[in-house]
Scaffold this motif. Structure first.
Motif, PDB file in Angstrom:
ATOM      1  N   LEU A  89       0.827  -1.209   0.000  1.00 22.38           N
ATOM      2  CA  LEU A  89       0.000   0.000   0.000  1.00 22.38           C
ATOM      3  C   LEU A  89       0.863   1.261   0.000  1.00 22.38           C
ATOM      4  N   ILE A  90       1.943   1.262   0.759  1.00 22.27           N
ATOM      5  CA  ILE A  90       2.813   2.443   0.808  1.00 22.27           C
ATOM      6  C   ILE A  90       3.517   2.649  -0.532  1.00 22.27           C
ATOM      7  N   VAL A  91       4.136   1.582  -1.051  1.00 20.56           N
ATOM      8  CA  VAL A  91       4.871   1.705  -2.315  1.00 20.56           C
ATOM      9  C   VAL A  91       3.907   2.037  -3.463  1.00 20.56           C
ATOM     10  N   GLY A  92       2.744   1.398  -3.486  1.00 21.51           N
ATOM     11  CA  GLY A  92       1.758   1.679  -4.521  1.00 21.51           C
ATOM     12  C   GLY A  92       1.266   3.110  -4.479  1.00 21.51           C
ATOM     13  N   SER A  93       1.035   3.642  -3.274  1.00 22.12           N
ATOM     14  CA  SER A  93       0.591   5.029  -3.142  1.00 22.12           C
ATOM     15  C   SER A  93       1.651   6.001  -3.644  1.00 22.12           C
ATOM     16  N   VAL A  94       2.903   5.731  -3.282  1.00 26.23           N
ATOM     17  CA  VAL A  94       3.990   6.621  -3.714  1.00 26.23           C
ATOM     18  C   VAL A  94       4.125   6.604  -5.237  1.00 26.23           C
ATOM     19  N   LEU A  95       4.110   5.396  -5.828  1.00 25.00           N
ATOM     20  CA  LEU A  95       4.222   5.302  -7.297  1.00 25.00           C
ATOM     21  C   LEU A  95       3.069   6.008  -7.995  1.00 25.00           C
ATOM     22  N   LEU A  96       1.881   5.810  -7.498  1.00 25.13           N
ATOM     23  CA  LEU A  96       0.709   6.438  -8.112  1.00 25.13           C
ATOM     24  C   LEU A  96       0.790   7.960  -7.997  1.00 25.13           C
ATOM     25  N   LEU A  97       1.155   8.453  -6.831  1.00 24.48           N
ATOM     26  CA  LEU A  97       1.253   9.892  -6.627  1.00 24.48           C
ATOM     27  C   LEU A  97       2.337  10.509  -7.507  1.00 24.48           C
ATOM     28  N   VAL A  98       3.501   9.893  -7.560  1.00 24.12           N
ATOM     29  CA  VAL A  98       4.597  10.420  -8.378  1.00 24.12           C
ATOM     30  C   VAL A  98       4.227  10.396  -9.861  1.00 24.12           C
ATOM     31  N   GLY A  99       3.582   9.309 -10.310  1.00 25.90           N
ATOM     32  CA  GLY A  99       3.182   9.227 -11.711  1.00 25.90           C
ATOM     33  C   GLY A  99       2.166  10.283 -12.092  1.00 25.90           C
ATOM     34  N   ILE A 100       1.175  10.483 -11.237  1.00 29.69           N
ATOM     35  CA  ILE A 100       0.144  11.486 -11.536  1.00 29.69           C
ATOM     36  C   ILE A 100       0.738  12.898 -11.504  1.00 29.69           C
ATOM     37  N   LEU A 101       1.547  13.192 -10.484  1.00 27.24           N
ATOM     38  CA  LEU A 101       2.166  14.516 -10.423  1.00 27.24           C
ATOM     39  C   LEU A 101       3.113  14.749 -11.596  1.00 27.24           C
ATOM     40  N   GLY A 102       3.828  13.710 -12.001  1.00 29.58           N
ATOM     41  CA  GLY A 102       4.726  13.848 -13.144  1.00 29.58           C
ATOM     42  C   GLY A 102       3.982  14.156 -14.421  1.00 29.58           C
ATOM     43  N   LEU A 103       2.840  13.503 -14.619  1.00 25.94           N
ATOM     44  CA  LEU A 103       2.051  13.791 -15.822  1.00 25.94           C
ATOM     45  C   LEU A 103       1.407  15.169 -15.752  1.00 25.94           C
ATOM     46  N   ALA A 104       0.924  15.541 -14.571  1.00 24.24           N
ATOM     47  CA  ALA A 104       0.220  16.817 -14.452  1.00 24.24           C
ATOM     48  C   ALA A 104       1.172  18.009 -14.519  1.00 24.24           C
ATOM     49  N   LEU A 105       2.327  17.896 -13.928  1.00 22.97           N
ATOM     50  CA  LEU A 105       3.233  19.036 -13.842  1.00 22.97           C
ATOM     51  C   LEU A 105       4.370  18.984 -14.857  1.00 22.97           C
ATOM     52  N   GLY A 106       4.459  17.894 -15.602  1.00 21.43           N
ATOM     53  CA  GLY A 106       5.549  17.754 -16.568  1.00 21.43           C
ATOM     54  C   GLY A 106       5.437  18.769 -17.684  1.00 21.43           C
ATOM     55  N   LYS A 107       6.561  19.332 -18.089  1.00 16.79           N
ATOM     56  CA  LYS A 107       6.587  20.310 -19.177  1.00 16.79           C
ATOM     57  C   LYS A 107       7.094  19.625 -20.427  1.00 16.79           C
ATOM     58  N   LYS A 108       6.490  20.003 -21.529  1.00 18.92           N
ATOM     59  CA  LYS A 108       6.983  19.489 -22.801  1.00 18.92           C
ATOM     60  C   LYS A 108       8.202  20.312 -23.189  1.00 18.92           C
ATOM     61  N   GLN A 109       9.284  19.660 -23.403  1.00 17.75           N
ATOM     62  CA  GLN A 109      10.502  20.345 -23.795  1.00 17.75           C
ATOM     63  C   GLN A 109      10.738  20.091 -25.275  1.00 17.75           C
ATOM     64  N   PRO A 110      11.000  21.164 -26.049  1.00 14.88           N
ATOM     65  CA  PRO A 110      11.252  20.948 -27.476  1.00 14.88           C
ATOM     66  C   PRO A 110      12.557  20.186 -27.657  1.00 14.88           C
ATOM     67  N   ALA A 111      12.594  19.455 -28.730  1.00 18.49           N
ATOM     68  CA  ALA A 111      13.810  18.698 -29.037  1.00 18.49           C
ATOM     69  C   ALA A 111      14.931  19.678 -29.349  1.00 18.49           C
ATOM     70  N   PRO A 112      16.123  19.404 -28.905  1.00 15.57           N
ATOM     71  CA  PRO A 112      17.230  20.331 -29.198  1.00 15.57           C
ATOM     72  C   PRO A 112      17.536  20.330 -30.686  1.00 15.57           C
ATOM     73  N   LEU A 113      17.826  21.538 -31.195  1.00 12.28           N
ATOM     74  CA  LEU A 113      18.148  21.676 -32.613  1.00 12.28           C
ATOM     75  C   LEU A 113      19.616  21.377 -32.831  1.00 12.28           C
ATOM     76  N   GLY A 114      19.888  20.706 -33.924  1.00 14.76           N
ATOM     77  CA  GLY A 114      21.271  20.398 -34.282  1.00 14.76           C
ATOM     78  C   GLY A 114      21.945  21.626 -34.868  1.00 14.76           C
ATOM     79  N   PRO A 115      23.208  21.525 -35.226  1.00 14.39           N
ATOM     80  CA  PRO A 115      23.915  22.680 -35.780  1.00 14.39           C
ATOM     81  C   PRO A 115      23.376  23.094 -37.140  1.00 14.39           C
ATOM     82  N   GLY A 116      22.645  22.262 -37.837  1.00 17.69           N
ATOM     83  CA  GLY A 116      22.082  22.614 -39.138  1.00 17.69           C
ATOM     84  C   GLY A 116      23.085  22.384 -40.256  1.00 17.69           C
ATOM     85  N   PRO A 117      22.624  22.533 -41.517  1.00 17.47           N
ATOM     86  CA  PRO A 117      23.533  22.300 -42.639  1.00 17.47           C
ATOM     87  C   PRO A 117      24.539  23.440 -42.776  1.00 17.47           C
ATOM     88  N   MET A 118      25.667  23.104 -43.234  1.00 21.50           N
ATOM     89  CA  MET A 118      26.724  24.107 -43.419  1.00 21.50           C
ATOM     90  C   MET A 118      26.668  24.635 -44.861  1.00 21.50           C
TER      91      MET A 118
END
Length: 196
Positions: free
Chosen positions: A132-161
């Motif tokens: 019950l303790i481990v399940g509660s922690v996993l569930l809480l962390v997963g829900i908070l991670g989805l709710a508060l997670g920010k979408k980060q854009p993929a890093p851009l490469g140096p581009g063509p020369m």
């Protein structure tokens, strides 16, 4: 990263359900032990206490001699039948019920699981709390991670020369046509139909 958060939620829910099932099993084991103790108490037996097997008589039923300490703290020796499966060996610790009127008469309960249902109930309860303790922690962390997670854009490469002095992927601009230079108008006049 989102997959890990979803897996955390799924495993959290599964652990919560498992913990609930283990808690129900713990309650059932404790009720079973209470029922066994009550039935033996009606027959005049007290226990269970831990007894040490001193000798085993391989008759049918198997008769054992055990030493035990009763509920008043007195050391006793008794003999009696083994209720259950395989007979114990000399030196084994067994679950023993003794007669309150004659402590030399005992019943050894050596059925796997039934001999110590309260111990099984305690183990199930501990496992349920952990789940019950481990399940509660996993569930809480997963829900908070989805709710508060920010979408980060993929890093851009140096581009063509491109070679120095070029305008990039576009071709260099051509000078205007000679007719455009002489008239001064960049485009020829256009005729539109009259509007109504």
């Amino acid at each position: 990263m989102k997959v890990l958060k979803i897996l955390g939620i799924v495993f959290g829910i599964l652990l919560l359900l498992s913990g609930g099932g283990l808690a129900v099993g713990s309650v059932a084991a404790n009720k079973g032990q209470a029922a066994v103790n009550e039935e033996l108490a009606k027959s005049g037996y007290a226990g269970p206490v831990d007894g040490t097997v001193q000798s085993v008589d391989q008759t049918s039923p198997v008769i054992v001699t055990v030493t035990y300490t009763d509920t008043q703290g007195k050391s006793q020796t008794g003999h009696g039948a083994v209720a259950g499966g395989k007979p114990p060996q000399v030196g084994d610790t067994v679950s023993t019920y003794y007669s309150t009127s004659d402590p030399s008469q005992v019943v050894v309960v050596d059925v796997p699981g039934i001999g110590n249902l309260s111990g099984i109930g305690n183990t199930l309860r501990t496992a349920a709390i952990i789940c019950l303790i481990v399940g509660s922690v996993l569930l809480l962390v997963g829900i908070l991670g989805l709710a508060l997670g920010k979408k980060q854009p993929a890093p851009l490469g140096p581009g063509p020369m491109y070679p120095p002095g070029s305008a990039g992927p576009y071709p260099p601009q051509q000078p205007p046509y000679p007719s455009q230079q002489s008239s001064g108008e960049p485009y020829p006049p256009q005729h539109y139909p009259p509007q109504r």
